[in-house]
Write a protein that holds these residues in place. Structure first.
Motif, mmCIF file in Angstrom:
data_model
loop_
_atom_site.group_PDB
_atom_site.id
_atom_site.type_symbol
_atom_site.label_atom_id
_atom_site.label_comp_id
_atom_site.label_asym_id
_atom_site.label_seq_id
_atom_site.Cartn_x
_atom_site.Cartn_y
_atom_site.Cartn_z
ATOM 1 N N ALA A 37 0.832 -1.206 0.000
ATOM 2 C CA ALA A 37 0.000 0.000 0.000
ATOM 3 C C ALA A 37 0.864 1.252 0.000
ATOM 4 O O ALA A 37 1.939 1.288 0.599
ATOM 5 N N ASP A 38 0.362 2.279 -0.673
ATOM 6 C CA ASP A 38 1.054 3.560 -0.660
ATOM 7 C C ASP A 38 0.031 4.676 -0.887
ATOM 8 O O ASP A 38 -0.975 4.477 -1.584
ATOM 9 N N ILE A 39 0.312 5.828 -0.324
ATOM 10 C CA ILE A 39 -0.600 6.957 -0.473
ATOM 11 C C ILE A 39 -0.444 7.628 -1.836
ATOM 12 O O ILE A 39 -1.330 8.338 -2.299
ATOM 13 N N ASN A 40 0.689 7.358 -2.507
ATOM 14 C CA ASN A 40 0.962 7.951 -3.825
ATOM 15 C C ASN A 40 0.955 6.885 -4.912
ATOM 16 O O ASN A 40 1.430 5.772 -4.716
ATOM 17 N N ARG A 41 0.426 7.235 -6.062
ATOM 18 C CA ARG A 41 0.291 6.273 -7.153
ATOM 19 C C ARG A 41 1.633 5.878 -7.760
ATOM 20 O O ARG A 41 1.855 4.709 -8.109
ATOM 21 N N SER A 42 2.572 6.823 -7.904
ATOM 22 C CA SER A 42 3.840 6.546 -8.583
ATOM 23 C C SER A 42 4.644 5.429 -7.912
ATOM 24 O O SER A 42 5.073 4.487 -8.587
ATOM 25 N N PRO A 43 4.878 5.471 -6.582
ATOM 26 C CA PRO A 43 5.616 4.365 -5.964
ATOM 27 C C PRO A 43 4.858 3.046 -6.027
ATOM 28 O O PRO A 43 5.480 1.980 -6.134
ATOM 29 N N LEU A 44 3.536 3.105 -5.977
ATOM 30 C CA LEU A 44 2.760 1.875 -6.068
ATOM 31 C C LEU A 44 2.942 1.231 -7.435
ATOM 32 O O LEU A 44 3.070 0.002 -7.556
ATOM 33 N N GLU A 45 2.981 2.055 -8.494
ATOM 34 C CA GLU A 45 3.230 1.528 -9.837
ATOM 35 C C GLU A 45 4.639 0.953 -9.933
ATOM 36 O O GLU A 45 4.868 -0.046 -10.619
ATOM 37 N N SER A 46 5.598 1.587 -9.228
ATOM 38 C CA SER A 46 6.971 1.063 -9.193
ATOM 39 C C SER A 46 7.005 -0.316 -8.557
ATOM 40 O O SER A 46 7.695 -1.227 -9.044
ATOM 41 N N ALA A 47 6.251 -0.488 -7.474
ATOM 42 C CA ALA A 47 6.183 -1.792 -6.814
ATOM 43 C C ALA A 47 5.580 -2.843 -7.738
ATOM 44 O O ALA A 47 6.071 -3.976 -7.819
ATOM 45 N N LYS A 48 4.531 -2.472 -8.464
ATOM 46 C CA LYS A 48 3.919 -3.408 -9.406
ATOM 47 C C LYS A 48 4.922 -3.848 -10.466
ATOM 48 O O LYS A 48 4.993 -5.025 -10.823
ATOM 49 N N ARG A 49 5.714 -2.894 -10.975
ATOM 50 C CA ARG A 49 6.725 -3.232 -11.993
ATOM 51 C C ARG A 49 7.775 -4.176 -11.422
ATOM 52 O O ARG A 49 8.226 -5.110 -12.117
ATOM 53 N N ASN A 50 8.172 -3.961 -10.170
ATOM 54 C CA ASN A 50 9.187 -4.825 -9.567
ATOM 55 C C ASN A 50 8.662 -6.237 -9.334
ATOM 56 O O ASN A 50 9.440 -7.201 -9.349
ATOM 57 N N PHE A 51 7.370 -6.380 -9.117
ATOM 58 C CA PHE A 51 6.772 -7.704 -8.952
ATOM 59 C C PHE A 51 6.576 -8.397 -10.296
ATOM 60 O O PHE A 51 6.554 -9.631 -10.368
ATOM 61 N N SER A 52 6.432 -7.606 -11.353
ATOM 62 C CA SER A 52 6.119 -8.158 -12.671
ATOM 63 C C SER A 52 7.184 -9.150 -13.134
ATOM 64 O O SER A 52 8.382 -8.860 -13.104
ATOM 65 N N GLY A 53 6.740 -10.332 -13.536
ATOM 66 C CA GLY A 53 7.656 -11.345 -14.064
ATOM 67 C C GLY A 53 8.354 -12.178 -13.011
ATOM 68 O O GLY A 53 9.162 -13.050 -13.355
ATOM 69 N N THR A 54 8.048 -11.936 -11.725
ATOM 70 C CA THR A 54 8.712 -12.711 -10.669
ATOM 71 C C THR A 54 7.990 -14.019 -10.369
ATOM 72 O O THR A 54 8.539 -14.888 -9.680
ATOM 73 N N GLY A 55 6.751 -14.143 -10.841
ATOM 74 C CA GLY A 55 5.952 -15.312 -10.509
ATOM 75 C C GLY A 55 5.242 -15.175 -9.173
ATOM 76 O O GLY A 55 4.554 -16.095 -8.727
ATOM 77 N N LEU A 56 5.407 -14.014 -8.526
ATOM 78 C CA LEU A 56 4.800 -13.799 -7.214
ATOM 79 C C LEU A 56 3.634 -12.816 -7.260
ATOM 80 O O LEU A 56 3.073 -12.461 -6.229
ATOM 81 N N GLU A 57 3.279 -12.395 -8.469
ATOM 82 C CA GLU A 57 2.209 -11.398 -8.615
ATOM 83 C C GLU A 57 0.893 -11.868 -8.011
ATOM 84 O O GLU A 57 0.132 -11.060 -7.457
ATOM 85 N N ALA A 58 0.638 -13.159 -8.083
ATOM 86 C CA ALA A 58 -0.634 -13.695 -7.593
ATOM 87 C C ALA A 58 -0.743 -13.646 -6.072
ATOM 88 O O ALA A 58 -1.843 -13.813 -5.521
ATOM 89 N N TYR A 59 0.386 -13.426 -5.403
ATOM 90 C CA TYR A 59 0.397 -13.431 -3.941
ATOM 91 C C TYR A 59 0.435 -12.021 -3.349
ATOM 92 O O TYR A 59 0.615 -11.863 -2.141
#
Length: 214
Positions: A37-59
């Motif tokens: 969770a984050d109060i700002n959209r930009s860091p939250l999108e950064s977190a989504k990108r870092n999860f992308s392709g790791t196989g852990l997105e579903a968790y």
């Protein structure tokens, strides 16, 4: 931070920024699910990108929102609040209605204020640690309502128990320098505050006693 997070089902990372901590904890199987969770959209999108392709997105789920308001009551077993001032962390805890039983906190400033607030509001400190990074000391603590309530002088100066001795000595030296600076300022004020001066001198005496007993 990761070392102080207990094995659990759901972790909430409040102010997740890049999402590296929940990603690491999922990867190491210390948690089963993460709420990022984050109060700002930009860091939250950064977190989504870092999860992308790791196989852990579903968790992991990603939520835009303020503090603990992103959680439903009883949803998280542990919540992490890191990289904020001690007063800000205290305000988030004061407004929390999520019923989260355990928190891992990493205040960037006003650490004594936070420890004092915790001890006056029903929180006990399960673990306290010091970490040196890039020339700076950081405090990390795990709290719960079931843990014993800490008293003075821990609220003011932490404890050497379970902490690297060299880091604790450095911590005390930095505290002593800070109190001395505050005392010089208080003594040179146009209208000296006698009460504040007495408290600062009491702090210096306590710090000296702690250092002599190490």
């Amino acid at each position: 931070m990761a070392e102080l997070v207990p094995v659990c089902d759901t972790l909430a990372d409040i102010g997740t920024d890049h999402g590296f901590l929940p990603l690491y904890l999922l990867n190491s199987k210390k948690i089963r699910r993460a709420v990022c969770a984050d109060i700002n959209r930009s860091p939250l999108e950064s977190a989504k990108r870092n999860f992308s392709g790791t196989g852990l997105e579903a968790y992991a789920v990603f939520r835009l929102g303020n503090g603990m308001q992103v959680l439903s009551p009883g949803e998280a077993d542990v919540a992490v609040i890191a990289g904020m001032g001690g007063d800000t962390i205290a305000s988030l805890l004061a407004a929390d209605e999520s019923e989260t039983p355990v928190f891992v906190l990493q205040p960037m400033s006003k650490t004594e204020n936070l420890r004092s607030w915790l001890c006056h509001n029903g929180w006990g400190i399960e673990a306290w640690s010091l970490v040196a990074d890039s020339g700076r000391l950081y405090e990390v603590l795990r709290i719960s309502r079931s843990a014993p309530k800490a008293g003075w002088p821990f609220v003011r100066f932490g404890s050497p128990e379970g902490v690297d001795p060299g880091l604790y000595q450095r911590y005390l030296a930095e505290k002593t320098a800070s109190v001395n600076k505050s005392l010089r300022g208080a003594l040179s004020a146009g209208v000296p505050d006698g009460g504040r001066i007495a408290l600062l001198r009491e702090d210096l005496s306590a710090l000296s006693e702690i250092q002599n007993n190490l």
